[in-house]
Write a protein that holds these residues in place. Sequence first.
Motif, PDB file in Angstrom:
ATOM      1  N   ARG A 143       0.814  -1.218   0.000  1.00 41.36           N
ATOM      2  CA  ARG A 143       0.000   0.000   0.000  1.00 41.36           C
ATOM      3  C   ARG A 143       0.842   1.260   0.000  1.00 41.36           C
ATOM      4  O   ARG A 143       0.350   2.319  -0.335  1.00 41.36           O
TER       5      ARG A 143
ATOM      6  N   LEU B 130       1.687   6.035   2.861  1.00 37.03           N
ATOM      7  CA  LEU B 130       0.454   6.774   3.172  1.00 37.03           C
ATOM      8  C   LEU B 130      -0.730   5.830   3.312  1.00 37.03           C
ATOM      9  O   LEU B 130      -1.569   5.984   4.203  1.00 37.03           O
ATOM     10  N   GLY B 131      -0.790   4.822   2.416  1.00 31.97           N
ATOM     11  CA  GLY B 131      -1.868   3.834   2.489  1.00 31.97           C
ATOM     12  C   GLY B 131      -1.827   3.102   3.815  1.00 31.97           C
ATOM     13  O   GLY B 131      -2.846   2.945   4.501  1.00 31.97           O
ATOM     14  N   ASP B 132      -0.632   2.650   4.193  1.00 28.96           N
ATOM     15  CA  ASP B 132      -0.497   1.913   5.457  1.00 28.96           C
ATOM     16  C   ASP B 132      -0.873   2.775   6.645  1.00 28.96           C
ATOM     17  O   ASP B 132      -1.553   2.319   7.556  1.00 28.96           O
ATOM     18  N   LEU B 133      -0.414   4.010   6.631  1.00 26.70           N
ATOM     19  CA  LEU B 133      -0.701   4.890   7.758  1.00 26.70           C
ATOM     20  C   LEU B 133      -2.208   5.109   7.875  1.00 26.70           C
ATOM     21  O   LEU B 133      -2.779   5.051   8.966  1.00 26.70           O
ATOM     22  N   GLY B 134      -2.851   5.333   6.720  1.00 24.68           N
ATOM     23  CA  GLY B 134      -4.314   5.519   6.715  1.00 24.68           C
ATOM     24  C   GLY B 134      -5.013   4.318   7.344  1.00 24.68           C
ATOM     25  O   GLY B 134      -5.900   4.467   8.192  1.00 24.68           O
TER      26      GLY B 134
ATOM     27  N   SER C 125      -7.003   4.062  11.034  1.00 22.37           N
ATOM     28  CA  SER C 125      -8.422   3.703  11.162  1.00 22.37           C
ATOM     29  C   SER C 125      -8.582   2.478  12.064  1.00 22.37           C
ATOM     30  O   SER C 125      -9.643   2.260  12.646  1.00 22.37           O
TER      31      SER C 125
ATOM     32  N   LEU D 258       3.448  13.190   5.023  1.00 25.53           N
ATOM     33  CA  LEU D 258       2.280  12.548   5.644  1.00 25.53           C
ATOM     34  C   LEU D 258       1.017  13.389   5.485  1.00 25.53           C
ATOM     35  O   LEU D 258      -0.082  12.927   5.767  1.00 25.53           O
TER      36      LEU D 258
ATOM     37  N   ASN E  53      -0.910  14.271   3.290  1.00 31.52           N
ATOM     38  CA  ASN E  53      -2.050  13.855   2.472  1.00 31.52           C
ATOM     39  C   ASN E  53      -2.959  12.836   3.140  1.00 31.52           C
ATOM     40  O   ASN E  53      -4.024  12.518   2.616  1.00 31.52           O
ATOM     41  N   VAL E  54      -2.518  12.307   4.273  1.00 31.00           N
ATOM     42  CA  VAL E  54      -3.398  11.388   5.005  1.00 31.00           C
ATOM     43  C   VAL E  54      -4.417  12.248   5.750  1.00 31.00           C
ATOM     44  O   VAL E  54      -4.044  13.143   6.516  1.00 31.00           O
TER      45      VAL E  54
ATOM     46  N   ILE F   1      -4.137  13.144   9.412  1.00 31.32           N
ATOM     47  CA  ILE F   1      -2.960  13.933   9.821  1.00 31.32           C
ATOM     48  C   ILE F   1      -3.272  15.429   9.762  1.00 31.32           C
ATOM     49  O   ILE F   1      -2.709  16.229  10.505  1.00 31.32           O
TER      50      ILE F   1
END
Length: 366
Positions: free
Chosen positions: A22, A25-29, A33, A56, A58-59, A62
Amino acid sequence: MNKAVKTNDSQPASLPLGGSRRGLLGDLGVILSEIKHDKLFVLTDQHTAKLCFPLLANVAAIKDAGQIVIPANDTNKTLENLAHIWKHLTENGATRHSLLINLGGGMITDIGGFAAATFKRGIKYINIPTTLLGAVDAAVGGKTGINFEGFKNEIGAFYPAEYVLISSHFFSTLNHEDILSGFAEMLKHALIHSEAEWEKLLLFDAGNVDYDWLTEAVFRSVSIKEHIVEKDPFEHNIRKALNLGHTIGHAFESFALESEKPVLHGYAVAWGLIAELYLSHRVCGFPKEKLQKTVRFIHQNYGALPIDCDDYEHLYEIMKHDKKNERSSSINFTLLANIGDIKINQTADKELVFQALDFYRDSVGL
Ligand code: GLY
């Protein structure tokens, strides 16, 4: 125990177990959640605030996070900066259900982890290491803390992150010395793990870094550390394996700092490995040709810390203090009988330690 998510932004052909496609950014999102929290805070130092935090942004979560910024460098891992973090959390309404993200090198993950361990008796946190050393060592395994009264990591707690999010994205931005500093801990992990891993790492070309290769090696290295920490999170026994190279390495590091010519932690560990593999050879029969091959690699890549025999007594005193062995006539080491064959709680007396320092000097041409 914390979970490391190895997120690869350069998309290699294959990913290790536990890896993710991912991206950071995908993982952080997804992680944000998954972990229930009311407020979110991001701790950075002044450098990672500028260079890494914008990545970060764009999450969605954040965007509303509180940002806490402290000065960079290990000398700032202080009670004052810890209090600054606590104060920010208190003044901005953090609760027991708030979440902290530590974005930075080992200094940030250490102090941020300790702030999380102590604020309201413990809040959840995520580490996003931005240095190689941080990714393979400090961010993983739950050791947190600050320096105090001139002693490194004097005050702290074992308090693991919920997740350690390791992104290859940051590695390509690091300079040669920072790559090599982290690589020394990877070499240590290979030595305590297996001959196959050690052979792979000796192929590393620091002058022409292949970042996909390095990223794969980082993921394997983190897994080695995670397995050891899982078995012995509080360092009663096998976790001591991670101290290989560090008893003499820390003495080199403190000595260099006192001489006002500080060296990077990983460089001191690499030089410490030379001396401690020699002790391994003498005390536990570590094979000579593997000692020589490792020494050659370290000397070629890390050069040398200049010491002479007049410095031995002082280096020995530092080792004794560090290991809290002041009253004993020998010093404790983690040694190896072979690659992957760990011998914890070994001892070497002063004469043998001095011989190891002689060997170090001969090996690096001093
Ligand atoms: N840095 C060694 C450990 O985490 O135990």
